[in-house]
Write a protein that holds these residues in place. Sequence first.
Motif, mmCIF file in Angstrom:
data_model
loop_
_atom_site.group_PDB
_atom_site.id
_atom_site.type_symbol
_atom_site.label_atom_id
_atom_site.label_comp_id
_atom_site.label_asym_id
_atom_site.label_seq_id
_atom_site.Cartn_x
_atom_site.Cartn_y
_atom_site.Cartn_z
ATOM 1 N N VAL A 61 0.852 -1.175 0.000
ATOM 2 C CA VAL A 61 0.000 0.000 0.000
ATOM 3 C C VAL A 61 0.894 1.233 0.000
ATOM 4 O O VAL A 61 1.875 1.296 0.756
ATOM 5 N N TYR A 62 0.565 2.212 -0.856
ATOM 6 C CA TYR A 62 1.323 3.462 -0.929
ATOM 7 C C TYR A 62 0.389 4.605 -0.538
ATOM 8 O O TYR A 62 -0.748 4.693 -1.016
ATOM 9 N N PHE A 63 0.884 5.468 0.332
ATOM 10 C CA PHE A 63 0.083 6.572 0.846
ATOM 11 C C PHE A 63 0.862 7.860 0.710
ATOM 12 O O PHE A 63 1.977 7.983 1.251
ATOM 13 N N ASP A 64 0.324 8.787 -0.052
ATOM 14 C CA ASP A 64 0.959 10.087 -0.256
ATOM 15 C C ASP A 64 2.409 9.946 -0.703
ATOM 16 O O ASP A 64 3.294 10.675 -0.249
ATOM 17 N N GLY A 65 2.662 8.954 -1.572
ATOM 18 C CA GLY A 65 3.977 8.838 -2.183
ATOM 19 C C GLY A 65 4.981 7.979 -1.458
ATOM 20 O O GLY A 65 6.178 8.099 -1.717
ATOM 21 N N ARG A 66 4.547 7.104 -0.566
ATOM 22 C CA ARG A 66 5.499 6.232 0.105
ATOM 23 C C ARG A 66 4.821 4.920 0.493
ATOM 24 O O ARG A 66 3.628 4.896 0.813
ATOM 25 N N THR A 78 -3.552 1.095 -3.778
ATOM 26 C CA THR A 78 -3.884 -0.113 -3.031
ATOM 27 C C THR A 78 -3.762 -1.331 -3.939
ATOM 28 O O THR A 78 -3.994 -1.237 -5.150
ATOM 29 N N PRO A 79 -3.418 -2.498 -3.369
ATOM 30 C CA PRO A 79 -3.216 -3.708 -4.158
ATOM 31 C C PRO A 79 -4.546 -4.409 -4.443
ATOM 32 O O PRO A 79 -5.592 -4.011 -3.918
ATOM 33 N N PRO A 80 -4.518 -5.468 -5.258
ATOM 34 C CA PRO A 80 -5.735 -6.264 -5.442
ATOM 35 C C PRO A 80 -6.196 -6.870 -4.118
ATOM 36 O O PRO A 80 -5.405 -7.067 -3.197
ATOM 37 N N LYS A 81 -7.505 -7.149 -4.044
ATOM 38 C CA LYS A 81 -8.115 -7.781 -2.878
ATOM 39 C C LYS A 81 -7.798 -7.002 -1.601
ATOM 40 O O LYS A 81 -7.311 -7.552 -0.619
ATOM 41 N N HIS A 82 -8.097 -5.707 -1.640
ATOM 42 C CA HIS A 82 -7.759 -4.839 -0.520
ATOM 43 C C HIS A 82 -8.996 -4.456 0.273
ATOM 44 O O HIS A 82 -10.071 -4.221 -0.278
ATOM 45 N N HIS A 83 -8.832 -4.394 1.588
ATOM 46 C CA HIS A 83 -9.898 -3.984 2.498
ATOM 47 C C HIS A 83 -9.379 -2.818 3.328
ATOM 48 O O HIS A 83 -8.380 -2.944 4.038
ATOM 49 N N ARG A 136 16.546 6.710 -15.215
ATOM 50 C CA ARG A 136 16.736 5.857 -14.051
ATOM 51 C C ARG A 136 16.098 6.488 -12.812
ATOM 52 O O ARG A 136 15.423 5.799 -12.034
ATOM 53 N N LYS A 137 16.297 7.804 -12.641
ATOM 54 C CA LYS A 137 15.716 8.473 -11.480
ATOM 55 C C LYS A 137 14.193 8.487 -11.558
ATOM 56 O O LYS A 137 13.512 8.258 -10.547
ATOM 57 N N LEU A 138 13.648 8.749 -12.753
ATOM 58 C CA LEU A 138 12.202 8.769 -12.902
ATOM 59 C C LEU A 138 11.606 7.401 -12.574
ATOM 60 O O LEU A 138 10.594 7.302 -11.868
ATOM 61 N N ASN A 139 12.225 6.353 -13.074
ATOM 62 C CA ASN A 139 11.735 5.008 -12.799
ATOM 63 C C ASN A 139 11.795 4.703 -11.300
ATOM 64 O O ASN A 139 10.840 4.154 -10.724
ATOM 65 N N TYR A 140 12.907 5.097 -10.677
ATOM 66 C CA TYR A 140 13.056 4.873 -9.236
ATOM 67 C C TYR A 140 11.981 5.618 -8.457
ATOM 68 O O TYR A 140 11.375 5.070 -7.522
ATOM 69 N N CYS A 141 11.719 6.873 -8.833
ATOM 70 C CA CYS A 141 10.721 7.671 -8.118
ATOM 71 C C CYS A 141 9.324 7.081 -8.283
ATOM 72 O O CYS A 141 8.547 7.029 -7.324
ATOM 73 N N PHE A 142 8.971 6.634 -9.494
ATOM 74 C CA PHE A 142 7.661 6.024 -9.702
ATOM 75 C C PHE A 142 7.504 4.757 -8.877
ATOM 76 O O PHE A 142 6.456 4.524 -8.258
ATOM 77 N N GLN A 143 8.535 3.919 -8.871
ATOM 78 C CA GLN A 143 8.460 2.693 -8.081
ATOM 79 C C GLN A 143 8.332 3.004 -6.606
ATOM 80 O O GLN A 143 7.591 2.338 -5.864
ATOM 81 N N ASP A 144 9.027 4.044 -6.159
ATOM 82 C CA ASP A 144 9.027 4.400 -4.745
ATOM 83 C C ASP A 144 7.721 5.059 -4.318
ATOM 84 O O ASP A 144 7.253 4.867 -3.191
ATOM 85 N N VAL A 145 7.101 5.828 -5.226
ATOM 86 C CA VAL A 145 5.910 6.615 -4.890
ATOM 87 C C VAL A 145 4.620 5.859 -5.192
ATOM 88 O O VAL A 145 3.659 5.931 -4.424
ATOM 89 N N LEU A 146 4.599 5.111 -6.323
ATOM 90 C CA LEU A 146 3.370 4.450 -6.756
ATOM 91 C C LEU A 146 3.490 2.932 -6.857
ATOM 92 O O LEU A 146 2.483 2.248 -7.065
ATOM 93 N N GLY A 147 4.712 2.404 -6.769
ATOM 94 C CA GLY A 147 4.901 0.965 -6.889
ATOM 95 C C GLY A 147 4.724 0.447 -8.292
ATOM 96 O O GLY A 147 4.390 -0.733 -8.487
#
Length: 339
Positions: free
Chosen positions: A93-98, A117-122, A252-263
């Motif tokens: 789960v990512y909240f406000d970028g983390r 939020t991931p699949p099958k989330h409550h 590389r930085k953009l990809n890292y930031c997206f993975q870190d903020v939105l997964g």
Amino acid sequence: MNEPAGKADEADAPSWARSVLTFDIDAHAASQGDWRLHYEQLSSGDFRGELLMLQLSGVSLTSEKTNLALRQRGRLGEDVYGFAMSVDPSGDVYFDGRKVHPDAILCGSGREIDFVTPPKHHLIGLTVDRSLLDSLWDRMYQKPLATWLERQVDLRPTSENAIALRAKHLQDLKQALALAQHFTDAADLNQLRDDILIEWIEAIPPNVDVSDMDSLARRKRLVDKACDLMLVNRDLPPSILDICSQVGASRRKLNYCFQDVLGISPTQYLRALRLNGVRRSLRQAEPDETVQDIATRWGFWHQGQFSLDYKKHFFQLPSETLNRARRRLYGANPKGASV
């Protein structure tokens, strides 16, 4: 279901309960009262959402179940604070970028929220009016509201407190729904409201460290700017290198930031964002619009590949989406749905 409950006096706002089952992310977002939320479907499949919502005087209690990975953004209100927690999350789960801990309490101002939020989330949560929380906080701690509540913060309760809070929230939500539907005197509902609100506040750890918030906020601003650029020209989607150039970051930085903020990678997010856009346009199409017209307007020029990508993401062909919308909106034989 939308049932008014009794009022203790004329100053109390009426209570109501709502139970909703939805099969469309936009209908799901629109079902949540005065909240202004926007959902994007990030994983493949047919959407299903379940929402329980109870409005009491100054507080709303919620339970939301969704079956697909989603990003939800928007606002809960100018003068409210929100508190939320996952129930047995099936993924990150990512909240406000983390990325947050599975037991985290997510809280802060309702002026702006951003969840992935991931699949099958409550998700369980509540919102509380500023005036009510301010008064309660003062009585509990003899001091003004904590300033970190004006931000979006994830807090780590003890495992015992997390387990107890989940159980208490679900139990009280069920009890309050029963009371509201039977036109119970508002005093009983207000007592239940105060009990669950205190439970959430007392689960907050005594020390809250927000020292890394500024660096996290900078990373999220970069991602948000990139997301905005993805929709500037809908018919001509930018390349990732174009986005990197405009936000001032390496690939590389953009990809890292997206993975870190939105997964998710920027390429995956751009594709999902535009497919969601096509689906909304198909569902609101004019009588003379075709699938090809709409796909092209969203930058999908290769119709065969677009059709495959769309079916993979939504489990139906774009022509099926358009046909269903035609029947719903116009009750006529579908036209222009050949892809």
